[in-house]
Write a protein that holds these residues in place. Structure first.
Motif, short mmCIF file in Angstrom:
data_model
loop_
_atom_site.label_atom_id
_atom_site.label_comp_id
_atom_site.label_asym_id
_atom_site.label_seq_id
_atom_site.Cartn_x
_atom_site.Cartn_y
_atom_site.Cartn_z
N ARG A 23 0.70 -1.28 0.09
CA ARG A 23 -0.34 0.26 0.10
C ARG A 23 0.75 1.54 -0.29
O ARG A 23 0.61 2.49 -0.85
CB ARG A 23 -1.06 -0.35 0.99
N SER A 43 1.79 -7.16 -3.09
CA SER A 43 0.85 -7.43 -2.67
C SER A 43 0.84 -8.98 -3.56
O SER A 43 0.13 -9.55 -2.72
CB SER A 43 -0.71 -6.92 -3.01
N ALA A 56 -6.82 -5.74 -0.45
CA ALA A 56 -5.55 -4.73 -0.54
C ALA A 56 -4.89 -4.75 -2.28
O ALA A 56 -4.55 -3.29 -2.52
CB ALA A 56 -4.11 -5.90 -0.10
N LEU A 102 -6.95 -1.89 -4.27
CA LEU A 102 -6.26 -0.37 -3.95
C LEU A 102 -5.30 -0.53 -4.94
O LEU A 102 -4.67 0.95 -6.02
CB LEU A 102 -6.04 -0.26 -2.64
#
Length: 753
Positions: free
Chosen positions: A509, A524, A546, A549
């Motif tokens: 992130r 990720s 996740a 995003l």
């Protein structure tokens, strides 16, 4: 019967509905104090009085008087009156964060919280009631700075000692007026005794037979409200005449105390001594052990801590009932409706002295720390999906138990048990990050990590991860990235796959936020592989959310949507509480809007708003902003105005600039719908100023609004008018822009063609 001339009706607190306030409604009326209310109120209303301190020893009723006074001056402060409870705070560095938390002033990246709070207060005319300040005298400079920054703010403080600031006006709170034993009736002290007695025995009345004893009791207790309340509680078993005999014996036995202590304080100690002596040995043992708690406790905590050695000698519930009956503890209810208990400050100090004298203080304190470590660890496991069923109970309890977590951590530091301090921080990092107390949490994490650099344990990795989360929330991306890397390295070395998964997700992130999409995808994908190989549906769902995003940041909105919906389905299957899905529903709506799929976005938001769960402010603000965008796509002026207005109000409370920026853009579109082109251009420029300061590109939904509404609004203005409106918007402070956006125009123009 009523004694002629004795007041039988008393004024209640002024209604609290007309102004913003968090003043608690009091369960009983304030007895007497009319003279003090008039004198202190006159002082507080004077223009030259910015700081009024109610002083006096414990038990004189300073807090109750201050609450009544604050309620009576409510109409004098258009921006509200707010109560700040400082009883559980002992570190003066936490004064500003506690005030900010009460006012919902959130931290912003690269802006110190003290400056943020000063800016917030500078634009307001309000009163802050700071209660129990005596243990924070080292922080008086912070109050001076706030008074300097905010000229229309006043402070009402209760403290056992004056603050000694130049702006201070001290108001000593005297005991209640005492009766003349020879001539009843007399008002305040007797009135309080009668009122509390009737709460115990509804048929209680002052008669010719017991009136002299009632008057003598009030005199012997020096008119101290706490002492009178403790005495009246004994009327369950004693008549006033018998009560007076017991009281007289105890006061003779326990007079004196420290020669340099105020006489009223010595009398209060004697009163508590007397109440304590009425307990049996087991009840006394429980009473002293309960003093280990900070900020209160529930029955489960009392059972887990106070009978640590199996030698308490009483069922905890029976003991708590006995302590409630003698008014040595008090009961309230938390946000879940569960009973929670606490002690008045003076009684808590007395109980702590008894614990220290028992020789068991260290053992009780250690058990207290162990209990709250276990509570924090359970909360972490349910929050991260390691333990099922996944529950929101830990989140709900975080705010209630932060004082106890801080007390346990402080004890670990004070005793030099650094391993325990690190373990507690590692277990409870989520309590600070999820309670909006990042500054406080950061200071504690840094202290624990700096003191344990020699340790290379998983506790250190977890603490590093927690500190990194705080740094991310505060906008310190580079620092957060370094901490995530350190945590990841330690988790890998200890083969802690859940820690590795968590650290990989956080690092991904961060990389996405820093526009390193390639690295974000790599991290990720590694996290997803771990979740698929070793995790349950919860971990698999979290991994996909996740990645969603990351894909959205990379511009792959359709891929983000697919991953998010897959993740939500997995979370539903894992049995997470509805509240944990709400943010993902708002995110799905956002991904749909990025693709221009209004129908899909609207369905996700209807699912969000239709849910029964209690929603927090940040998620609700995001959802309102997204619903406002849907309304803008549909040309629904009323819905757009309502939802963008809600998002802006919530964003203002939290100090959330991204939410405020989007809402300003949205309300600019509403102004364009109204045909008020000049206002539309002005609000849009104000929103652009906030967006450009963050460096975030204009999102596709806002690009749509710019094309549909703003271009037409700009064409309705001359070059000079457009340039002037843009200049106005660019020069506005954030608060000025918010006020402008929330104001209702007197005469909106005609909607554009």
């Amino acid at each position: 019967m009523l004694i002629p001339g004795l007041e039988s009706k008393f004024p209640a607190l002024k209604t609290l509905e007309n102004r913003p306030t968090n003043l608690p409604t009091q369960p009983t009326p304030l007895i007497g104090r009319q003279r003090e209310l008039e004198q202190a109120g006159s002082l507080l209303r004077r223009n030259d009085v910015r700081l009024l301190t109610l002083t006096g020893p414990g038990g004189t009723g300073k807090t109750r008087l201050a609450l009544q006074l604050a309620a009576e001056v409510l109409d004098d402060f258009p921006d509200g009156v707010f109560f700040v409870n400082l009883a559980a705070i002992v570190d003066s560095d936490l004064l500003v964060p506690t005030i900010a938390q009460t006012l919902a002033v959130r931290e912003l990246a690269a802006e110190p919280l003290a400056e943020r709070l000063g800016d917030y207060l500078a634009a307001r005319r309000l009163l802050l009631l700071l209660d129990n300040f005596e243990q924070l005298l080292a922080g008086v400079a912070s109050l001076a700075a706030l008074l300097s920054a905010a000229r229309d703010v006043k402070l009402l403080v209760t403290s056992r000692a004056p603050l000694h600031l130049a702006a201070e006006h001290e108001f000593p709170v005297p005991p209640l007026d005492l009766p003349d034993v020879e001539h009843l009736p007399q008002p305040e002290a007797v009135a309080l005794f009668v009122e509390r007695a009737r709460a115990i025995r509804p048929d209680f009345a002052v008669t010719n037979a017991n009136a002299p004893a009632v008057a003598e009791i009030c005199v012997r207790l020096d008119g101290l409200p706490l002492a009178i309340e403790l005495a009246a509680a004994q009327l369950r078993a004693l008549s006033p005449q018998a009560l007076l005999r017991h009281l007289e014996q105890r006061l003779k036995l326990l007079t004196g105390g420290a020669r340099d202590a105020p006489s009223r304080q010595r009398t209060l100690r004697a009163t508590i001594d007397w109440s304590y002596a009425l307990l049996d040995e087991a009840e006394q043992r429980l009473f002293s052990r309960l003093s280990v708690f900070a900020g209160g406790w529930d029955l489960e905590a009392a059972e887990g801590v106070c009978d640590f050695d199996g030698a308490l000698g009483i069922e905890v519930l029976d003991g708590i009932t006995a302590l409630l009956d003698t008014s040595l503890i008090r009961e309230e209810h938390d946000r879940r409706g569960e009973a929670r208990y606490s002690m008045l400050e003076s009684i808590h100090e007395y109980a702590r002295e008894k614990l220290e004298g028992s020789g068991q203080a260290q053992a009780v304190q250690h058990r207290h720390a162990e209990y709250f470590i276990a509570l924090a660890e359970h909360g972490e496991r349910t929050l991260t999906g390691e333990e099922t069923p996944i529950s929101d109970e830990a989140v709900e309890r975080a705010r209630d138990e932060l004082p106890n977590l801080k007390a346990a951590l402080g004890w670990a530091f004070d005793t030099g048990d650094l391993n325990l301090a690190l373990h507690l921080v590692a277990s409870a990092w989520w309590a600070w990050t999820m309670s909006g107390r990042q500054t406080e949490g950061r200071a504690l994490f840094v202290r624990a990590l700096d003191a344990t650099t020699h340790l290379e344990t998983t506790d250190r990795a977890r603490a590093l991860y927690g500190l990194g989360t705080v740094e991310l929330q505060q906008g310190n991306l580079s620092r957060a990235g370094d901490l995530a890397e350190q945590a990841l390295d330690l988790f890998r070395r200890h083969n802690d796959w859940m820690g590795v998964f968590r650290a990989l997700s956080g690092a991904a992130r961060l990389a996405g936020d820093m526009q390193d999409v390639q690295r974000a995808r790599r991290l990720s994908e590694e996290a997803t592989k771990i979740a698929d190989e070793r995790g349950n549906d919860y971990f698999r769902g979290e991994a996909r959310l996740a990645r969603a995003l990351i894909e959205d940041l990379a511009g792959s909105h359709e891929r983000a949507m697919a991953l998010a919906e897959e993740g939500v389905a997995l979370l539903r299957h894992s049995g997470v509480p509805r509240q944990r899905l709400d943010l993902q529903l708002a995110n799905i709506a956002w991904y749909a809007l990025q693709q221009g799929d209004v129908t899909r976005a609207k369905a996700a938001l209807e699912d969000y708003f239709g849910g029964p769960s209690r929603k927090d402010s940040i998620r609700t603000a995001v959802a309102h902003g997204n619903r406002g965008l849907v309304a803008a796509y549909e040309d629904d002026r009323e819905a757009a105005a309502s939802h963008f207005g809600e998002a802006l109000a919530l964003g203002r409370e939290m100090g959330a600039r991204p939410i405020i920026e989007e809402a300003l853009h949205g309300l600019a579109a509403v102004a364009a719908m109204d045909g008020d082109a000049e206002r539309a251009v002005r609000l849009w420029a104000a929103g652009e100023g906030l967006r450009e300061a963050t460096g975030v590109p204009l999102s596709e939904p806002l690009q749509f609004i710019a094309e549909r509404y703003m271009r037409r609004a700009e064409t309705q203005l001359s070059d000079e008018a457009r340039t002037g409106a843009q200049a106005q918007g660019n020069s506005m402070t954030m608060e000025e822009a918010i006020e402008d956006a929330l104001a209702v125009p007197d005469q909106p123009g005609s909607p554009p063609d």
